[in-house]
Scaffold this motif. Structure first.
Motif, mmCIF file in Angstrom:
data_model
loop_
_atom_site.group_PDB
_atom_site.id
_atom_site.type_symbol
_atom_site.label_atom_id
_atom_site.label_comp_id
_atom_site.label_asym_id
_atom_site.label_seq_id
_atom_site.Cartn_x
_atom_site.Cartn_y
_atom_site.Cartn_z
ATOM 1 N N CYS A 1 0.806 -1.225 0.000
ATOM 2 C CA CYS A 1 0.000 0.000 0.000
ATOM 3 C C CYS A 1 0.839 1.276 0.000
ATOM 4 C CB CYS A 1 -0.945 0.002 1.195
ATOM 5 S SG CYS A 1 -2.214 -1.277 1.101
ATOM 6 N N GLY A 2 2.169 1.141 -0.059
ATOM 7 C CA GLY A 2 3.018 2.331 -0.204
ATOM 8 C C GLY A 2 3.719 2.740 1.079
ATOM 9 N N ASP A 3 4.673 3.666 0.904
ATOM 10 C CA ASP A 3 5.553 4.072 2.008
ATOM 11 C C ASP A 3 4.858 4.939 3.049
ATOM 12 O OD1 ASP A 3 7.640 2.703 0.861
ATOM 13 O OD2 ASP A 3 8.459 4.451 -0.181
ATOM 14 N N GLU A 4 3.903 5.763 2.590
ATOM 15 C CA GLU A 4 3.288 6.711 3.523
ATOM 16 C C GLU A 4 2.539 5.984 4.643
ATOM 17 O OE1 GLU A 4 0.469 10.741 3.561
ATOM 18 O OE2 GLU A 4 0.315 9.325 1.885
ATOM 19 N N VAL A 5 1.722 5.016 4.256
ATOM 20 C CA VAL A 5 0.961 4.283 5.280
ATOM 21 C C VAL A 5 1.885 3.372 6.094
ATOM 22 C CG1 VAL A 5 0.241 2.377 3.761
ATOM 23 C CG2 VAL A 5 -1.140 2.962 5.755
ATOM 24 N N ALA A 6 2.926 2.846 5.459
ATOM 25 C CA ALA A 6 3.901 2.020 6.187
ATOM 26 C C ALA A 6 4.552 2.841 7.301
ATOM 27 C CB ALA A 6 4.960 1.482 5.228
ATOM 28 N N GLN A 7 4.930 4.065 6.952
ATOM 29 C CA GLN A 7 5.562 4.959 7.932
ATOM 30 C C GLN A 7 4.584 5.336 9.045
ATOM 31 O OE1 GLN A 7 8.945 6.060 8.011
ATOM 32 N NE2 GLN A 7 8.149 6.533 10.048
ATOM 33 N N TRP A 8 3.315 5.564 8.654
ATOM 34 C CA TRP A 8 2.279 5.956 9.611
ATOM 35 C C TRP A 8 2.071 4.850 10.668
ATOM 36 C CZ3 TRP A 8 -2.550 4.489 11.396
ATOM 37 C CH2 TRP A 8 -3.402 5.487 11.892
ATOM 38 N N ILE A 9 1.954 3.611 10.204
ATOM 39 C CA ILE A 9 1.748 2.476 11.120
ATOM 40 C C ILE A 9 2.977 2.272 12.000
ATOM 41 C CG2 ILE A 9 1.477 -0.052 11.223
ATOM 42 C CD1 ILE A 9 -0.287 0.246 8.650
ATOM 43 N N THR A 10 4.150 2.340 11.386
ATOM 44 C CA THR A 10 5.412 2.158 12.117
ATOM 45 C C THR A 10 5.563 3.222 13.204
ATOM 46 O OG1 THR A 10 6.412 1.199 10.134
ATOM 47 C CG2 THR A 10 7.920 1.977 11.843
ATOM 48 N N THR A 11 5.213 4.466 12.859
ATOM 49 C CA THR A 11 5.297 5.574 13.822
ATOM 50 C C THR A 11 4.318 5.364 14.978
ATOM 51 O OG1 THR A 11 5.932 7.116 12.078
ATOM 52 C CG2 THR A 11 5.066 8.081 14.115
ATOM 53 N N PHE A 12 3.075 5.012 14.645
ATOM 54 C CA PHE A 12 2.073 4.836 15.701
ATOM 55 C C PHE A 12 2.451 3.700 16.652
ATOM 56 C CE2 PHE A 12 -1.911 2.761 17.215
ATOM 57 C CZ PHE A 12 -2.246 3.736 18.145
ATOM 58 N N LEU A 13 2.930 2.594 16.099
ATOM 59 C CA LEU A 13 3.258 1.444 16.942
ATOM 60 C C LEU A 13 4.661 1.568 17.562
ATOM 61 C CD1 LEU A 13 1.819 -1.442 14.724
ATOM 62 C CD2 LEU A 13 0.773 -0.422 16.752
ATOM 63 N N ASN A 14 5.440 2.552 17.062
ATOM 64 C CA ASN A 14 6.797 2.751 17.553
ATOM 65 C C ASN A 14 7.587 1.442 17.441
ATOM 66 O OD1 ASN A 14 8.997 3.980 18.653
ATOM 67 N ND2 ASN A 14 8.272 3.863 20.776
ATOM 68 N N SER A 15 7.603 0.903 16.223
ATOM 69 C CA SER A 15 8.081 -0.465 16.015
ATOM 70 C C SER A 15 9.150 -0.515 14.934
ATOM 71 C CB SER A 15 6.904 -1.335 15.573
ATOM 72 O OG SER A 15 6.419 -0.855 14.324
ATOM 73 N N GLU A 16 9.631 -1.719 14.656
ATOM 74 C CA GLU A 16 10.437 -1.949 13.464
ATOM 75 C C GLU A 16 9.584 -1.579 12.252
ATOM 76 O OE1 GLU A 16 10.400 -6.307 12.061
ATOM 77 O OE2 GLU A 16 10.148 -6.514 14.238
ATOM 78 N N PRO A 17 10.192 -1.427 11.076
ATOM 79 C CA PRO A 17 9.391 -1.030 9.911
ATOM 80 C C PRO A 17 8.338 -2.085 9.546
ATOM 81 C CG PRO A 17 11.745 -0.804 9.454
ATOM 82 C CD PRO A 17 11.621 -1.534 10.757
ATOM 83 N N TYR A 18 7.085 -1.644 9.470
ATOM 84 C CA TYR A 18 5.991 -2.507 9.045
ATOM 85 C C TYR A 18 5.427 -1.983 7.722
ATOM 86 C CZ TYR A 18 5.802 -4.586 13.776
ATOM 87 O OH TYR A 18 6.080 -5.238 14.960
ATOM 88 N N ARG A 19 4.774 -2.875 6.991
ATOM 89 C CA ARG A 19 4.107 -2.524 5.739
ATOM 90 C C ARG A 19 2.623 -2.855 5.860
ATOM 91 N NH1 ARG A 19 7.560 0.525 3.058
ATOM 92 N NH2 ARG A 19 6.183 0.320 1.242
ATOM 93 N N LEU A 20 1.808 -2.280 4.965
ATOM 94 C CA LEU A 20 0.404 -2.657 4.839
ATOM 95 C C LEU A 20 0.213 -3.207 3.436
ATOM 96 C CD1 LEU A 20 -2.433 -2.507 6.288
ATOM 97 C CD2 LEU A 20 -2.828 -0.436 4.937
ATOM 98 N N VAL A 21 -0.459 -4.361 3.335
ATOM 99 C CA VAL A 21 -0.737 -4.939 2.019
ATOM 100 C C VAL A 21 -2.243 -5.149 1.854
ATOM 101 C CG1 VAL A 21 1.522 -6.090 1.822
ATOM 102 C CG2 VAL A 21 -0.428 -7.344 2.788
ATOM 103 N N HIS A 22 -2.675 -5.216 0.591
ATOM 104 C CA HIS A 22 -4.085 -5.396 0.262
ATOM 105 C C HIS A 22 -4.247 -6.637 -0.618
ATOM 106 C CE1 HIS A 22 -7.779 -4.022 -2.235
ATOM 107 N NE2 HIS A 22 -8.211 -4.492 -1.095
ATOM 108 N N PHE A 23 -5.221 -7.455 -0.263
ATOM 109 C CA PHE A 23 -5.532 -8.640 -1.065
ATOM 110 C C PHE A 23 -6.429 -8.225 -2.220
ATOM 111 C CE2 PHE A 23 -7.995 -12.371 -2.258
ATOM 112 C CZ PHE A 23 -7.017 -13.347 -2.326
ATOM 113 N N GLU A 24 -6.042 -8.573 -3.437
ATOM 114 C CA GLU A 24 -6.840 -8.236 -4.613
ATOM 115 C C GLU A 24 -7.540 -9.487 -5.145
ATOM 116 O OE1 GLU A 24 -4.023 -6.283 -7.223
ATOM 117 O OE2 GLU A 24 -4.102 -4.439 -6.047
ATOM 118 N N PRO A 25 -8.727 -9.309 -5.726
ATOM 119 C CA PRO A 25 -9.545 -10.461 -6.151
ATOM 120 C C PRO A 25 -8.835 -11.420 -7.110
ATOM 121 C CG PRO A 25 -10.860 -8.467 -6.188
ATOM 122 C CD PRO A 25 -9.452 -8.034 -5.896
#
Length: 285
Positions: A110-134
């Motif tokens: 889902c891109g770097d912006e949301v990855a950074q947002w989640i990582t910042t909120f959780l104060n964690s190692e770098p995480y990513r967000l992915v989307h399942f497509e049909p």
């Protein structure tokens, strides 16, 4: 058919382990509930190597609220700016290989912006967000629990398209607890009222609206139920300890559930359609 209960609430959990969205009506697809663009557990937080991240490892995930407006997924969390990302991702975003409960499945990054947002909120190692497509290949429920049929499939849920729990079962549990827990601790898709405690365990085939579902197996509960949905704090003990005191499986099923207590029942979808709050739940006999 025979009346079994009434639909009290419906929940879709677009991002696995994030806060659920209560909806008035939902489509029931072979792969779970859908409300507009929001599909149940079609988004997943992962480590950079593709392994799933859930509230078992990051309990504060439950504080992230998800909604949908104008073809965008919106994420909100305490002390964070609201973030919007398109549901239809650019083709240039890479498709990642992910691992969910030991099985391989893909997801589009889902891109770097949301990855950074989640990582910042959780104060964690770098995480990513992915989307399942049909067009991607789902996981087979049968590969996780053998009692499912070869046709039962999911994206990122643990193993089943639909989880049903009754209000009476929750009340029964809370009558044994000092500090009461909420339905949000258990993340069902369908909450049913007007039936007795644990009656849902006995439902084999049910009809809600024009949707037919088949009960497969009760839901074995883990430490995730001990995350407080309002604070994102992992307790590790309750309500799991109380459930273990009276909801362990029959010894003949120990090979399936081991020492996990059972609470709620998994259903597979035989006939798709639409359901809404207030619909009667019929048992097919």
């Amino acid at each position: 058919v025979q009346r079994g209960g009434t639909v009290l609430k419906l929940f879709v959990y677009p991002v696995k382990s994030c806060r659920g969205v209560a909806v008035r009506r939902a489509q029931v697809t072979p792969m779970g509930l859908r409300s507009g663009e929001l599909r149940d557990r079609f988004w997943l937080v992962t480590k950079e190597d593709g392994h799933m991240v859930t509230a078992r490892q990051e309990p504060r995930l439950v504080l992230i609220s998800v909604s949908c407006e104008n073809g965008h997924l919106t994420l909100e969390a305490p002390e964070m700016e609201k973030l919007c990302l398109p549901i239809k991702l650019p083709r240039k975003n890479p498709v990642q290989n992910c691992r969910v409960f030991g099985l391989d499945i893909q997801g589009r990054d889902c891109g770097d912006e949301v990855a950074q947002w989640i990582t910042t909120f959780l104060n964690s190692e770098p995480y990513r967000l992915v989307h399942f497509e049909p067009s991607m290949v789902p996981r087979k429920s049968k590969d996780i629990i053998n009692l499912f049929r070869t046709t039962d499939e999911v994206a990122y849920p643990d193993c089943s398209p639909v989880l049903i729990l009754s209000e009476a079962s929750l009340e029964d549990l809370n009558s044994r607890m000092e500090k009461k827990v909420k339905i949000e601790n258990f993340r069902p898709n369908i909450l049913v009222t007007d039936c007795s405690a644990f009656e849902e365990d006995t439902w084999e085939e049910i009809l809600i609206g024009d949707v037919e579902m088949k009960g497969t197996v009760c839901c074995a509960r883990c430490i995730l139920t001990t995350v407080n949905p309002d604070t994102g704090v992992l307790d590790r003990k309750e309500p799991l300890e109380t459930l273990k005191s009276y909801r362990l499986c029959d010894p003949s099923e120990r090979h399936i559930h081991k020492s996990s207590p059972l609470f709620g029942r998994y259903f597979a979808v035989d006939k798709t359609g639409t359901i809404q709050v207030g619909d009667p739940v019929y048992k097919m006999v």
